[in-house]
Design an enzyme around this catalytic site. Sequence first.
Site, short mmCIF file in Angstrom:
data_model
loop_
_atom_site.label_atom_id
_atom_site.label_comp_id
_atom_site.label_asym_id
_atom_site.label_seq_id
_atom_site.Cartn_x
_atom_site.Cartn_y
_atom_site.Cartn_z
N SER A 143 -43.83 16.26 -41.13
CA SER A 143 -42.45 15.99 -41.56
C SER A 143 -42.35 16.09 -43.09
CB SER A 143 -42.01 14.63 -41.04
OG SER A 143 -40.62 14.47 -41.15
N GLU A 193 -36.03 20.53 -32.08
CA GLU A 193 -35.87 19.98 -33.43
C GLU A 193 -34.75 20.66 -34.21
OE1 GLU A 193 -39.27 19.03 -35.85
OE2 GLU A 193 -40.63 19.84 -34.34
N HIS A 211 -39.53 16.23 -32.75
CA HIS A 211 -40.09 16.15 -34.09
C HIS A 211 -41.43 15.41 -34.07
CE1 HIS A 211 -39.80 16.23 -38.44
NE2 HIS A 211 -39.95 14.91 -38.52
#
Length: 308
Positions: free
Chosen positions: A145, A240, A270
């Site tokens: 991320s 996502e 995610h």
Amino acid sequence: MSKQQREAVDAALRQPQQAPAMDSIDERRKGFAAFMATAAVPTTVRQKQTVLGGRPAVTVEPEAGAQPGAILYFHGGAWALGSPDTAMSITANLVARTGVVAVSLDYRLAPEDPFPAGLDDCLAAYRELLDSGTDPSTVVFAGDSAGGNFSIAACLAARAAGLPMPAAVVAFSPSLDMTLTGASMDTKAGIDPMFNRENLEPIMQTYLAGHDPRDELLSPAVVGDLTGLPPVLLQVGTNEVLLDDATRMAERARAADVDVILDVVAGVPHVFQMFAGGALDEADQALDRAALFLTQQLGNVTTARPLA
């Protein structure tokens, strides 16, 4: 692959938060830490506190003898949340699968320390490794991320500082476009159980603190000059809103003649790799592929666990 597992993970992520409104940053950090603590961590690794680049860090070692190399890991958490502990499931899984030691960095967080503080910490950590005599060809960057952003941005910052590139980069569900212009921001709205444009924008503004998002250190998938980057593995799920961050990054890397593997997994959310250890078969399979990539780049091809 298990459709039932994917559906169960999606349903769990759509559950309302158990904590109250979580208006303060401290409450959000506690809630995130509690959620990430549910991820399974392999028991075949050892952890110890350390310091790297002037910041706290956690060294993760395999119980058996370590293989050559080092993984410099950058945790996720939207630049404002998280720590090495919240990313321990993925970090420890990489160590267990490769036999390579990892150092997970506790970089500074927004809003107290917005851009470029956290990235500066990542670069300082890498610089200390090099200054200590570590060969850059034995170091790989990895992150999820926001940490996936740092794994790319740290390469760009290292290049600008005249430092050599690491051996490779692995980015799990990386956030690589703070302009939020990817088509998947709209096409995956509602499909993504965690994010949408409305909740991502304020998160990113906290980190940006007024900085132009069209900076290659913030949006490398849109404006980054990727010339000279090492081989890159990008892993992302089709559920996502950040899907196009990875796909455009791969296209940009290919255009810059960078070796890149884009690993797109159907029906997963995610940072789905956090569900390794039985909750999601695709998570274990993705980590196996990431481990194989890393060991190949480090020359330890015999140490990677066979692919499922």
